[in-house]
Scaffold this motif. Structure first.
Motif, PDB file in Angstrom:
ATOM      1  N   THR A  91      -5.107   8.973   3.195  1.00 39.20           N
ATOM      2  CA  THR A  91      -4.340   9.897   2.344  1.00 39.20           C
ATOM      3  C   THR A  91      -2.841   9.673   2.505  1.00 39.20           C
ATOM      4  OG1 THR A  91      -6.108  11.536   2.581  1.00 39.20           O
ATOM      5  CG2 THR A  91      -3.976  12.315   1.779  1.00 39.20           C
ATOM      6  N   PHE A 140      -1.909   6.485   0.806  1.00 42.03           N
ATOM      7  CA  PHE A 140      -1.893   6.638  -0.658  1.00 42.03           C
ATOM      8  C   PHE A 140      -0.585   7.264  -1.124  1.00 42.03           C
ATOM      9  CE2 PHE A 140      -2.502   9.559  -4.225  1.00 42.03           C
ATOM     10  CZ  PHE A 140      -2.810   8.662  -5.221  1.00 42.03           C
ATOM     11  N   TYR A 141      -0.183   8.369  -0.504  1.00 41.82           N
ATOM     12  CA  TYR A 141       1.048   9.034  -0.925  1.00 41.82           C
ATOM     13  C   TYR A 141       2.273   8.164  -0.654  1.00 41.82           C
ATOM     14  CZ  TYR A 141      -1.391  13.413  -1.844  1.00 41.82           C
ATOM     15  OH  TYR A 141      -2.211  14.382  -2.360  1.00 41.82           O
ATOM     16  N   LEU A 185      -2.349   0.088  -3.448  1.00 41.09           N
ATOM     17  CA  LEU A 185      -3.175   1.188  -3.969  1.00 41.09           C
ATOM     18  C   LEU A 185      -4.549   0.685  -4.397  1.00 41.09           C
ATOM     19  CD1 LEU A 185      -0.507   3.132  -6.080  1.00 41.09           C
ATOM     20  CD2 LEU A 185      -1.484   3.781  -3.887  1.00 41.09           C
ATOM     21  N   LEU A 238      -6.662   0.363  -1.352  1.00 39.97           N
ATOM     22  CA  LEU A 238      -7.178   1.659  -0.908  1.00 39.97           C
ATOM     23  C   LEU A 238      -8.354   2.119  -1.756  1.00 39.97           C
ATOM     24  CD1 LEU A 238      -3.842   3.589  -0.181  1.00 39.97           C
ATOM     25  CD2 LEU A 238      -5.430   2.605   1.474  1.00 39.97           C
TER      26      LEU A 238
END
Length: 204
Positions: A5, A8-9, A45, A48
């Motif tokens: 998480t 990702f951010y 991304l 991921l």
């Protein structure tokens, strides 16, 4: 899960910041470099999401070919950006009006979106994994079956863009010497050399 998480951010924020710098940088070379940074973060991304093949293609094709092509084209065009900025204030009212209209349209479109409860459930579940089929094979089955015509259209657009870049690079400019193969091949001996009789004690 927490690391994924946070990653990702982090990559999403870097992608958005790089994309903003692409359109806000004054130097076009810096814009291309920010574009390359945005491609790298987008590839992260994809990693991921479990789409390693798309991440590799994004790096190899877009960063290794398209972005580098943009960089060399921008550097070879030798555009006088000071001259281009002279008429900026002249077209500012029209550009601002068009921008406001587009912003209103985007707000109306986004405000009219409604997420279906089924879509939220499917999004939480994730994409189903097919046993015995790799990520690359699944992508190839989708592109070359359902989206074959769109794939061909994208190839034609890239071909036209490449031809346009070549034409802009090879345009005639005053003060710039260019190699003309036909002139070199068909030149005669009289055009290539000149015989002079030099008297003793005198220079050429």
């Amino acid at each position: 899960m927490i690391i994924a998480t946070i990653s990702f951010y982090l990559f999403a924020a870097m992608t958005i910041a790089s994309a903003f710098m692409v359109i806000s940088a004054k130097n076009p070379v810096h814009s291309v470099l920010y574009l390359i940074l945005a491609f790298f973060n987008s590839a992260a991304l994809f990693v991921l999401l479990g789409a390693e093949f798309l991440a590799m293609i994004l790096i190899v094709v877009y960063v290794g070919a398209v972005a580098v092509l943009f960089l060399f084209v921008v550097m070879m065009l030798d555009i006088n950006f000071a001259e281009l900025r002279q008429g900026f204030l002249q077209y500012l009212p029209i550009g601002g009006l068009v921008g406001i209209i587009l912003l209103i349209e985007l707000i109306l479109v986004v405000s009219g979106w409604v997420l279906s409860p089924d879509a939220i459930v499917v999004g939480k579940q994730g994409a189903p994994m097919v046993e015995g089929v790799t990520n690359t094979e699944q992508l190839g089955q989708v592109i070359y079956t359902q989206y074959a015509y769109l794939f061909q259209i994208a190839g034609m657009i890239l071909l036209v863009a490449m031809i346009g870049a070549i034409v802009l690079t090879h345009r005639q400019r005053p003060g710039v010497k260019k190699q003309v193969i036909a002139t070199q091949v068909y030149r005669t001996r009289e055009e290539s050399m000149e015989v002079r009789k030099v008297e003793p004690g005198q220079g050429v």
